[in-house]
Scaffold this active site. Structure first.
Site, PDB file in Angstrom:
ATOM      1  N   ALA A   1     -12.062   2.777   2.985  1.00  0.00           N
ATOM      2  CA  ALA A   1     -11.034   1.889   2.447  1.00  0.00           C
ATOM      3  C   ALA A   1     -10.092   2.632   1.496  1.00  0.00           C
ATOM      4  O   ALA A   1     -10.280   3.822   1.189  1.00  0.00           O
ATOM      5  CB  ALA A   1     -11.686   0.712   1.737  1.00  0.00           C
ATOM      6  N   HIS A   2      -9.089   1.898   1.029  1.00  0.00           N
ATOM      7  CA  HIS A   2      -8.051   2.535   0.205  1.00  0.00           C
ATOM      8  C   HIS A   2      -8.605   3.101  -1.099  1.00  0.00           C
ATOM      9  O   HIS A   2      -9.467   2.522  -1.746  1.00  0.00           O
ATOM     10  CB  HIS A   2      -6.880   1.577  -0.066  1.00  0.00           C
ATOM     11  CG  HIS A   2      -7.252   0.278  -0.708  1.00  0.00           C
ATOM     12  ND1 HIS A   2      -6.349  -0.738  -0.874  1.00  0.00           N
ATOM     13  CD2 HIS A   2      -8.408  -0.189  -1.226  1.00  0.00           C
ATOM     14  CE1 HIS A   2      -6.934  -1.755  -1.476  1.00  0.00           C
ATOM     15  NE2 HIS A   2      -8.179  -1.443  -1.690  1.00  0.00           N
ATOM     16  N   ASN A   3      -8.079   4.294  -1.431  1.00  0.00           N
ATOM     17  CA  ASN A   3      -8.380   5.001  -2.677  1.00  0.00           C
ATOM     18  C   ASN A   3      -9.813   5.503  -2.786  1.00  0.00           C
ATOM     19  O   ASN A   3     -10.246   5.915  -3.865  1.00  0.00           O
ATOM     20  CB  ASN A   3      -8.033   4.141  -3.896  1.00  0.00           C
ATOM     21  CG  ASN A   3      -6.557   3.806  -3.955  1.00  0.00           C
ATOM     22  OD1 ASN A   3      -6.169   2.665  -3.700  1.00  0.00           O
ATOM     23  ND2 ASN A   3      -5.729   4.790  -4.236  1.00  0.00           N
TER      24      ASN A   3
ATOM     25  N   GLN B   1       0.867  -1.182   0.000  1.00  0.00           N
ATOM     26  CA  GLN B   1       0.000   0.000   0.000  1.00  0.00           C
ATOM     27  C   GLN B   1       0.906   1.236   0.000  1.00  0.00           C
ATOM     28  O   GLN B   1       1.418   1.654   1.031  1.00  0.00           O
ATOM     29  CB  GLN B   1      -0.932  -0.024   1.199  1.00  0.00           C
ATOM     30  CG  GLN B   1      -1.804  -1.290   1.262  1.00  0.00           C
ATOM     31  CD  GLN B   1      -2.790  -1.382   0.111  1.00  0.00           C
ATOM     32  OE1 GLN B   1      -3.758  -0.624   0.041  1.00  0.00           O
ATOM     33  NE2 GLN B   1      -2.560  -2.320  -0.808  1.00  0.00           N
TER      34      GLN B   1
ATOM     35  N   ARG C   1      -4.761   4.129   3.827  1.00  0.00           N
ATOM     36  CA  ARG C   1      -3.945   4.745   2.787  1.00  0.00           C
ATOM     37  C   ARG C   1      -4.220   4.085   1.441  1.00  0.00           C
ATOM     38  O   ARG C   1      -4.714   2.957   1.357  1.00  0.00           O
ATOM     39  CB  ARG C   1      -2.466   4.658   3.124  1.00  0.00           C
ATOM     40  CG  ARG C   1      -1.875   3.265   3.145  1.00  0.00           C
ATOM     41  CD  ARG C   1      -0.357   3.301   3.373  1.00  0.00           C
ATOM     42  NE  ARG C   1      -0.012   3.962   4.611  1.00  0.00           N
ATOM     43  CZ  ARG C   1       0.569   5.166   4.681  1.00  0.00           C
ATOM     44  NH1 ARG C   1       0.880   5.817   3.572  1.00  0.00           N
ATOM     45  NH2 ARG C   1       0.853   5.700   5.839  1.00  0.00           N
TER      46      ARG C   1
END
Length: 344
Positions: free
Chosen positions: A240-242, A199, A219
């Site tokens: 969550a990520h993105n 990540q 991240r």
């Protein structure tokens, strides 16, 4: 809780509201419309509480023009009583900010510059390359990872964690237990099990964002997770990520947003909502409590609904049919009417 005494006239001037009553009366604190007495301010914004207005003993009530004639006490007339109550409460009960200074037990990398206006509490850890803005508050046990940034005026409550290379903007508030910049949930399936996907992105948080207790913002996998200005996240929200969350959006507790979804500006997401990954939600959408968002929302409006768990193939078929129920009901009604007319 006691507040700072101000006159009703001073409150009216500060809030830009019309005063109906004694401007010299002192107001010391806020209270509910049911319990408010002399020297206390309450508000009426919900019709369910209108029955309490006629018996009010409050020092003053913030209400709209339509409720004024039923008010037996002094009043501040507002187009938005709830918002003006919030502003009044902040004036009467200003938050306590700790004095500037660094606690001896704080562990700060020698290359980090702590502004003289900042407060760093006991047990805080600040790693290499961290940038602190003026008048920040770093609470007890906070961890600031390598090269993260904290904008001026922001407040971190105890036990907040901000991971490396993450940025929090100006005048933000992060409540206890918030974690910014933990790894996103990225694993590639393999014959031997799971291969962790590094990540490598960060988290970018805009200005005036407030994040509730024990909420987590992961991240990004490659690019950053982004939360824009004036976003409000409740307790125990998972981002969550993105994920990208547009400015002025508010999200209530226990909502979970899966990776790479984009939520527009000015949205309202109620509690317990599940948002699947890689979806888009248009600006201004409203999603009611416990709704499962399994496809993108492309038109503003209010959205609701979830179905009980079932075998996945059956669930998908039934879900598709569920959307046709209204049309089916109309056709059945039309057939019944036709049959009835034939019988006559």
């Amino acid at each position: 809780m006691s507040g700072s005494a101000v006159t009703l006239g001073e409150l009216a001037d500060a809030l830009g509201l019309r005063l109906e009553g004694d401007g010299a009366k002192e107001i010391r604190r806020v209270a509910t419309i049911q319990s408010a007495g002399p020297g206390e301010l309450c508000f009426l914004a919900n019709e369910r509480y209108r029955a309490h207005l006629s018996a009010s003993r409050a020092g003053a009530v913030i209400l709209d023009e339509g409720s004024l004639s039923a008010c037996p006490v002094d009043a501040l007339v507002s187009d938005n009583p709830y918002a003006d109550y919030a502003r009044a409460a902040a004036l009467l009960h200003p938050p306590r900010r700790p004095e500037a200074g660094v606690h001896p037990s704080a562990n700060i990398h020698p290359d980090v510059t702590v502004p003289p206006t900042a407060h760093v509490a006991a047990g805080a850890v600040i790693e290499e390359g961290v940038i602190l803005g003026e008048s920040v508050v770093v609470g007890a046990g906070v961890y600031l990872g390598h090269f993260c940034q904290l904008g001026g005026g922001s407040v971190l409550a105890p036990r907040v964690v901000i991971g490396a290379h993450c940025r929090v903007g100006r005048n933000c508030v992060l409540h206890p237990g918030v974690v910014i910049g933990a790894d996103g949930f990225g694993f590639a399936p393999d014959k031997q099990g799971w291969v962790k996907v590094p990540q490598l992105g960060g988290v970018q948080i805009g200005d005036r964002v407030e994040i509730g207790a024990n909420t987590t913002v992961d991240r990004g996998a490659i690019e950053d997770t982004i939360i824009e200005d004036d976003v409000k996240l409740d307790n125990q929200v998972q981002v969550a990520h993105n994920v990208q969350i547009g400015a002025r959006t508010a999200i209530a507790g226990c909502t979970a947003i899966a990776g790479s979804s984009r939520i527009g500006k000015g949205c309202m997401i109620a509690g317990g909502v599940g948002i699947a990954g890689h979806l888009s939600i248009v600006d201004g959408a409203v999603v009611t409590a416990m709704t499962l968002v399994s496809r993108s929302i492309t038109e503003p409006g209010v959205y609701s609904g979830s179905l009980p768990m079932d075998d996945s193939a059956a669930w998908r078929k039934n879900s598709a049919r569920f959307r046709k129920l209204d049309d089916l009901a109309r056709r059945v009604t039309a057939l019944e009417r036709s049959e009835k007319q034939k019988g006559e």
